[in-house]
Write an enzyme that holds these catalytic residues in place. Structure first.
Site, PDB file in Angstrom:
ATOM      1  N   LYS A   1      66.168  36.661  99.202  1.00 60.01           N
ATOM      2  CA  LYS A   1      65.196  35.554  99.233  1.00 60.01           C
ATOM      3  C   LYS A   1      65.600  34.565  98.143  1.00 60.01           C
ATOM      4  CE  LYS A   1      61.075  38.316 100.409  1.00 60.01           C
ATOM      5  NZ  LYS A   1      59.856  38.912  99.818  1.00 60.01           N
TER       6      LYS A   1
ATOM      7  N   GLY B   1      64.434  51.857  98.805  1.00 60.00           N
ATOM      8  CA  GLY B   1      64.563  50.865  99.872  1.00 60.00           C
ATOM      9  C   GLY B   1      65.945  50.745 100.488  1.00 60.00           C
TER      10      GLY B   1
ATOM     11  N   ASP C   1      59.491  48.941 102.348  1.00 60.32           N
ATOM     12  CA  ASP C   1      58.142  49.456 102.531  1.00 60.32           C
ATOM     13  C   ASP C   1      57.051  48.471 102.150  1.00 60.32           C
ATOM     14  OD1 ASP C   1      58.710  49.652  99.658  1.00 60.32           O
ATOM     15  OD2 ASP C   1      56.798  50.714  99.550  1.00 60.32           O
TER      16      ASP C   1
ATOM     17  N   ASP D   1      68.316  46.828  99.122  1.00 58.54           N
ATOM     18  CA  ASP D   1      67.626  46.415 100.351  1.00 58.54           C
ATOM     19  C   ASP D   1      67.378  44.907 100.343  1.00 58.54           C
ATOM     20  OD1 ASP D   1      65.822  46.610  98.234  1.00 58.54           O
ATOM     21  OD2 ASP D   1      64.295  47.705  99.364  1.00 58.54           O
TER      22      ASP D   1
ATOM     23  N   ASP E   1      65.077  39.734  95.321  1.00 58.04           N
ATOM     24  CA  ASP E   1      63.932  38.826  95.270  1.00 58.04           C
ATOM     25  C   ASP E   1      64.094  37.945  94.020  1.00 58.04           C
ATOM     26  OD1 ASP E   1      61.347  37.986  96.137  1.00 58.04           O
ATOM     27  OD2 ASP E   1      60.394  39.317  94.703  1.00 58.04           O
TER      28      ASP E   1
HETATM   29  P1  IMP Z   1      63.600  41.808  92.272  1.00 60.50           P
HETATM   30  O1  IMP Z   1      63.832  42.553  90.993  1.00 60.50           O
HETATM   31  O2  IMP Z   1      62.488  40.822  92.168  1.00 60.50           O
HETATM   32  O3  IMP Z   1      64.857  41.208  92.853  1.00 60.50           O
HETATM   33  O4  IMP Z   1      63.002  42.897  93.214  1.00 60.50           O
HETATM   34  C1  IMP Z   1      63.636  43.455  94.231  1.00 60.50           C
HETATM   35  C2  IMP Z   1      62.815  44.636  94.708  1.00 60.50           C
HETATM   36  O5  IMP Z   1      61.454  44.235  95.046  1.00 60.50           O
HETATM   37  C3  IMP Z   1      63.418  45.156  95.979  1.00 60.50           C
HETATM   38  O6  IMP Z   1      64.385  46.139  95.706  1.00 60.50           O
HETATM   39  C4  IMP Z   1      62.208  45.680  96.720  1.00 60.50           C
HETATM   40  O7  IMP Z   1      61.963  47.007  96.354  1.00 60.50           O
HETATM   41  C5  IMP Z   1      61.058  44.825  96.279  1.00 60.50           C
HETATM   42  N1  IMP Z   1      60.777  43.744  97.266  1.00 60.50           N
HETATM   43  C6  IMP Z   1      60.948  42.423  97.098  1.00 60.50           C
HETATM   44  N2  IMP Z   1      60.593  41.720  98.187  1.00 60.50           N
HETATM   45  C7  IMP Z   1      60.183  42.641  99.091  1.00 60.50           C
HETATM   46  C8  IMP Z   1      59.699  42.536 100.454  1.00 60.50           C
HETATM   47  O8  IMP Z   1      59.570  41.457 101.077  1.00 60.50           O
HETATM   48  N3  IMP Z   1      59.393  43.708 101.067  1.00 60.50           N
HETATM   49  C9  IMP Z   1      59.514  44.929 100.454  1.00 60.50           C
HETATM   50  N4  IMP Z   1      59.971  45.064  99.194  1.00 60.50           N
HETATM   51  C10 IMP Z   1      60.295  43.933  98.507  1.00 60.50           C
HETATM   52 MG    MG Z   2      64.278  48.105  95.990  1.00 62.68          MG
END
Ligand code: IMP
Ligand code: MG
Length: 171
Positions: free
Chosen positions: A127, A41, A155, A96, A99
């Site tokens: 977010k 991403g 994606d 990218d 979350d």
């Molecule tokens: P985390 O470990 O929950 O912070 O996940 C982050 C990863 O989840 C990012 O690097 C993205 O690959 C994916 N991700 C989270 N939200 C989105 C979104 O809205 N669109 C696309 N990919 C997302």
């Molecule tokens: Mg990612």
């Protein structure tokens, strides 16, 4: 084909990435920087950001996958490792989107074993309302609400990565 609506257009992205590049130049003076991109991403953001920075910026990549375990705790795995010695380097992780923060938390802990000189984090999107693990993020492009976004590297089922803007899918 799903209907993709624009959330952040091309010129807003361009301007914000330029601002982040200026901030990084200021923070790093003339130091060499190693960008550590989280595949796949971050690829588009990483290239666009690097192009706007005057310092020497080297590229390295990791790939991290997460999957829900049966007991609903998140399991995270390094599926592509760093391929050279990064000891003593000044590293900026390029993401990218942040979350829950679990992916980055995992990567930061992994890097603690590598004897690097410094570590900062740059993410195009964040977010904050979704955060499970609090992280100190140095460079954030845009804070967004809890909507699923695509484009500019992000994606949905491997699609939409090459959209030149950040969009969301309307159902
Ligand atoms: P985390 O470990 O929950 O912070 O996940 C982050 C990863 O989840 C990012 O690097 C993205 O690959 C994916 N991700 C989270 N939200 C989105 C979104 O809205 N669109 C696309 N990919 C997302
Ligand atoms: Mg990612």
């Amino acid at each position: 084909m799903e209907n993709v609506k624009v959330l952040i257009n091309e010129s807003k992205l361009e301007n914000r990435v330029k601002e982040l590049a200026k901030q990084i130049e200021k923070d790093y003076k003339d130091k060499d920087i190693l960008f550590l991109g989280v595949l796949k991403g971050s690829a588009v953001f990483m290239v666009e950001l690097a192009k706007k920075i005057k310092n020497n910026v080297e590229f390295e990549f990791v790939e991290i996958s997460s999957y829900e375990g049966t007991n609903s705790t998140n399991n995270i795995k390094l599926t592509k490792d760093i391929t050279r010695n990064i000891e003593g380097r000044d590293i900026i992780i390029v993401e990218d989107i942040i979350d829950t923060g679990k992916t980055l938390d995992y990567l930061i802990n992994y890097l603690k074993t590598k004897n690097i000189n410094s570590l900062k984090i740059a993410t195009l999107l964040s977010k904050p309302s979704r955060r499970v693990i609090e992280l100190n993020v140095d460079y954030i492009g845009f804070k967004i609400d809890d909507v699923f976004v695509v484009g500019y590297g992000l994606d949905y089922d491997q699609k939409y990565r090459n959209l030149p803007y950040i969009g969301y899918i309307e159902d």
